[in-house]
Design an enzyme around this catalytic site. Structure first.
Site, PDB file in Angstrom:
ATOM      1  CD  GLN A   3       0.123   4.480   8.413  1.00 28.75           C
ATOM      2  OE1 GLN A   3      -1.086   3.509   8.240  1.00 28.75           O
ATOM      3  NE2 GLN A   3       1.233   3.442   8.378  1.00 28.75           N
ATOM      4  CG  HIS A  16      -0.093   5.739  11.784  1.00 29.54           C
ATOM      5  ND1 HIS A  16       0.100   4.829  12.572  1.00 29.54           N
ATOM      6  CD2 HIS A  16      -1.008   4.549  11.222  1.00 29.54           C
ATOM      7  CE1 HIS A  16       0.378   3.802  12.392  1.00 29.54           C
ATOM      8  NE2 HIS A  16      -0.741   3.553  11.343  1.00 29.54           N
ATOM      9  CG  HIS A  53      -5.884   1.893  10.027  1.00 34.30           C
ATOM     10  ND1 HIS A  53      -5.284   1.960   8.266  1.00 34.30           N
ATOM     11  CD2 HIS A  53      -4.238   2.047  10.399  1.00 34.30           C
ATOM     12  CE1 HIS A  53      -4.005   2.539   8.786  1.00 34.30           C
ATOM     13  NE2 HIS A  53      -3.340   2.553   9.529  1.00 34.30           N
ATOM     14  CD  GLU A  93       3.147   3.352   4.628  1.00 32.26           C
ATOM     15  OE1 GLU A  93       2.902   2.466   5.288  1.00 32.26           O
ATOM     16  OE2 GLU A  93       4.315   3.709   5.882  1.00 32.26           O
ATOM     17  CD  GLU A 118      -0.760   0.150  11.988  1.00 32.09           C
ATOM     18  OE1 GLU A 118      -1.971   0.398  11.388  1.00 32.09           O
ATOM     19  OE2 GLU A 118       0.316   0.053  12.330  1.00 32.09           O
TER      20      GLU A 118
HETATM   21  C1  MC0 Z   1     -13.111  -3.812   6.283  1.00 33.35           C
HETATM   22  N1  MC0 Z   1     -13.347  -3.705   6.794  1.00 33.35           N
HETATM   23  C2  MC0 Z   1     -13.709  -2.619   7.613  1.00 33.35           C
HETATM   24  C3  MC0 Z   1     -12.517  -1.770   7.618  1.00 33.35           C
HETATM   25  N2  MC0 Z   1     -11.870  -2.636   6.311  1.00 33.35           N
HETATM   26  N3  MC0 Z   1     -14.449  -1.974   8.758  1.00 33.35           N
HETATM   27  C4  MC0 Z   1     -13.609  -0.842   8.944  1.00 33.35           C
HETATM   28  N4  MC0 Z   1     -12.410  -0.525   8.701  1.00 33.35           N
HETATM   29  C5  MC0 Z   1     -12.306  -0.863   7.751  1.00 33.35           C
HETATM   30  N5  MC0 Z   1     -10.960  -0.673   7.244  1.00 33.35           N
HETATM   31  C6  MC0 Z   1     -15.905  -4.100   6.712  1.00 33.35           C
HETATM   32  C7  MC0 Z   1     -15.698  -4.911   5.376  1.00 33.35           C
HETATM   33  O1  MC0 Z   1     -16.386  -3.242   5.047  1.00 33.35           O
HETATM   34  C8  MC0 Z   1     -16.700  -5.370   5.631  1.00 33.35           C
HETATM   35  O2  MC0 Z   1     -17.979  -5.845   6.933  1.00 33.35           O
HETATM   36  C9  MC0 Z   1     -16.237  -6.472   6.187  1.00 33.35           C
HETATM   37  O3  MC0 Z   1     -14.796  -5.956   7.666  1.00 33.35           O
HETATM   38  C10 MC0 Z   1     -15.109  -7.881   5.830  1.00 33.35           C
HETATM   39  O4  MC0 Z   1     -13.936  -7.427   4.950  1.00 33.35           O
HETATM   40  P1  MC0 Z   1     -14.109  -7.029   3.291  1.00 33.35           P
HETATM   41  O5  MC0 Z   1     -13.570  -6.189   2.652  1.00 33.35           O
HETATM   42  O6  MC0 Z   1     -14.022  -8.255   3.086  1.00 33.35           O
HETATM   43  O7  MC0 Z   1     -12.883  -7.484   3.174  1.00 33.35           O
HETATM   44  P2  MC0 Z   1     -11.500  -8.730   4.123  1.00 33.35           P
HETATM   45  O8  MC0 Z   1     -12.684  -9.230   4.826  1.00 33.35           O
HETATM   46  O9  MC0 Z   1     -11.007  -9.516   3.086  1.00 33.35           O
HETATM   47  O10 MC0 Z   1     -10.920  -7.896   4.951  1.00 33.35           O
HETATM   48  C11 MC0 Z   1     -11.162  -6.877   5.974  1.00 33.35           C
HETATM   49  C12 MC0 Z   1      -9.420  -6.742   7.112  1.00 33.35           C
HETATM   50  C13 MC0 Z   1      -8.037  -6.072   6.303  1.00 33.35           C
HETATM   51  C14 MC0 Z   1      -9.627  -5.444   7.899  1.00 33.35           C
HETATM   52  C15 MC0 Z   1      -9.330  -8.746   8.102  1.00 33.35           C
HETATM   53  O11 MC0 Z   1      -8.749  -5.709   5.264  1.00 33.35           O
HETATM   54  C16 MC0 Z   1      -7.069  -6.558   6.838  1.00 33.35           C
HETATM   55  O12 MC0 Z   1      -6.351  -7.796   7.465  1.00 33.35           O
HETATM   56  N6  MC0 Z   1      -6.274  -5.416   7.156  1.00 33.35           N
HETATM   57  C17 MC0 Z   1      -5.491  -4.663   8.140  1.00 33.35           C
HETATM   58  C18 MC0 Z   1      -3.914  -5.127   7.145  1.00 33.35           C
HETATM   59  C19 MC0 Z   1      -4.631  -3.952   6.809  1.00 33.35           C
HETATM   60  O13 MC0 Z   1      -5.585  -3.175   6.783  1.00 33.35           O
HETATM   61  N7  MC0 Z   1      -3.285  -3.253   5.928  1.00 33.35           N
HETATM   62  C20 MC0 Z   1      -3.382  -1.797   4.806  1.00 33.35           C
HETATM   63  C21 MC0 Z   1      -2.884  -0.736   6.087  1.00 33.35           C
HETATM   64  P3  MC0 Z   1     -18.486  -5.964   5.882  1.00 33.35           P
HETATM   65  O14 MC0 Z   1     -20.097  -5.069   7.079  1.00 33.35           O
HETATM   66  O15 MC0 Z   1     -19.324  -5.756   4.689  1.00 33.35           O
HETATM   67  O16 MC0 Z   1     -19.469  -7.479   6.392  1.00 33.35           O
HETATM   68  S1  MC0 Z   1      -0.643  -1.026   5.941  1.00 33.35           S
HETATM   69  C22 MC0 Z   1      -0.513   0.571   6.896  1.00 33.35           C
HETATM   70  O17 MC0 Z   1      -0.937   0.623   7.834  1.00 33.35           O
HETATM   71  C23 MC0 Z   1       1.268   0.006   7.840  1.00 33.35           C
HETATM   72  C24 MC0 Z   1       1.603  -0.068   5.786  1.00 33.35           C
HETATM   73  C25 MC0 Z   1       1.354   0.780   9.355  1.00 33.35           C
HETATM   74  O18 MC0 Z   1       0.948   1.389   9.673  1.00 33.35           O
HETATM   75  O19 MC0 Z   1       2.325   0.883   8.918  1.00 33.35           O
END
Ligand code: MC0
Length: 160
Positions: free
Chosen positions: A60, A7, A84, A43, A134
């Site tokens: 998604q 997705h 993502h 979602e 992912e």
């Molecule tokens: C953050 N960054 C990204 C980003 N999110 N870059 C590209 N794409 C994204 N989606 C970048 C920010 O711009 C920043 O860069 C750096 O990563 C740190 O971001 P932050 O805003 O300070 O946030 P953090 O560090 O607290 O968290 C970022 C992180 C988090 C990726 C670790 O979002 C995470 O754990 N994501 C995984 C879970 C997730 O996204 N869940 C939602 C979908 P700079 O350069 O400014 O430092 S749930 C889902 O999809 C499920 C339900 C499913 O598929 O079934």
């Protein structure tokens, strides 16, 4: 081992309005909706092609349920758009381990519950040329491969 694009995750402010756009513009229908409190999202899964045997490709659509969630923070900073990409694999555990061994940060010690009883983990976008990536094993693939049950996966998550 990655077999498909499972997705594309798209962040939006208003899930119902965004679903309406995708339905009216492209004809995609919602196959599933859910709230994932752990991830902080409401979602909708829109089927692009395939069946439910694990080969399906979805859009998604993701609306945050709280501002401090991953999607809420991303939306505040970037606005709506592609959040993502998710690659499908029959064995998310093996692929996460193999990719992690190459030096890419895997965000979860054990895969967690994703949409439609899938098992998911994420790779850090800073290690993937700016793309939050992912890895997902769908419920259909898990059933076909006799993989770990959701209950076992949930227990794993609680243990970490
Ligand atoms: C953050 N960054 C990204 C980003 N999110 N870059 C590209 N794409 C994204 N989606 C970048 C920010 O711009 C920043 O860069 C750096 O990563 C740190 O971001 P932050 O805003 O300070 O946030 P953090 O560090 O607290 O968290 C970022 C992180 C988090 C990726 C670790 O979002 C995470 O754990 N994501 C995984 C879970 C997730 O996204 N869940 C939602 C979908 P700079 O350069 O400014 O430092 S749930 C889902 O999809 C499920 C339900 C499913 O598929 O079934």
């Amino acid at each position: 081992m990655l077999t498909r694009i499972d997705h594309i995750g798209i962040a939006c402010h208003d899930l119902d309005a965004t679903v309406g756009f995708y339905r009216a513009t492209y004809g995609f229908e919602v196959a599933h909706t859910e709230v994932n409190e752990e991830q902080g999202v409401r979602e909708a899964m829109l089927r692009v092609n395939g069946t439910d045997d694990g080969g399906t490709t979805w859009l998604q659509l993701l609306e945050p349920t709280r501002e401090d969630s991953a999607v809420g923070k991303w939306l505040a900073k970037n606005g709506e758009g592609v959040h993502h990409i998710a690659f499908g694999t029959p064995d998310v555990d093996a692929d996460a381990a193999a990719i992690g061994a190459k030096g890419v940060r895997v965000l979860y010690d054990e895969p967690r519950r994703g949409s439609m009883e899938s098992r998911i983990t994420f790779l850090h976008p800073k290690d993937c040329h700016g793309v939050l990536t992912e890895l997902v094993t769908s419920a259909g693939e898990r059933a076909a491969g006799g993989a770990e049950t959701t209950e076992e996966a949930v227990q794993d998550n609680e243990d970490h």
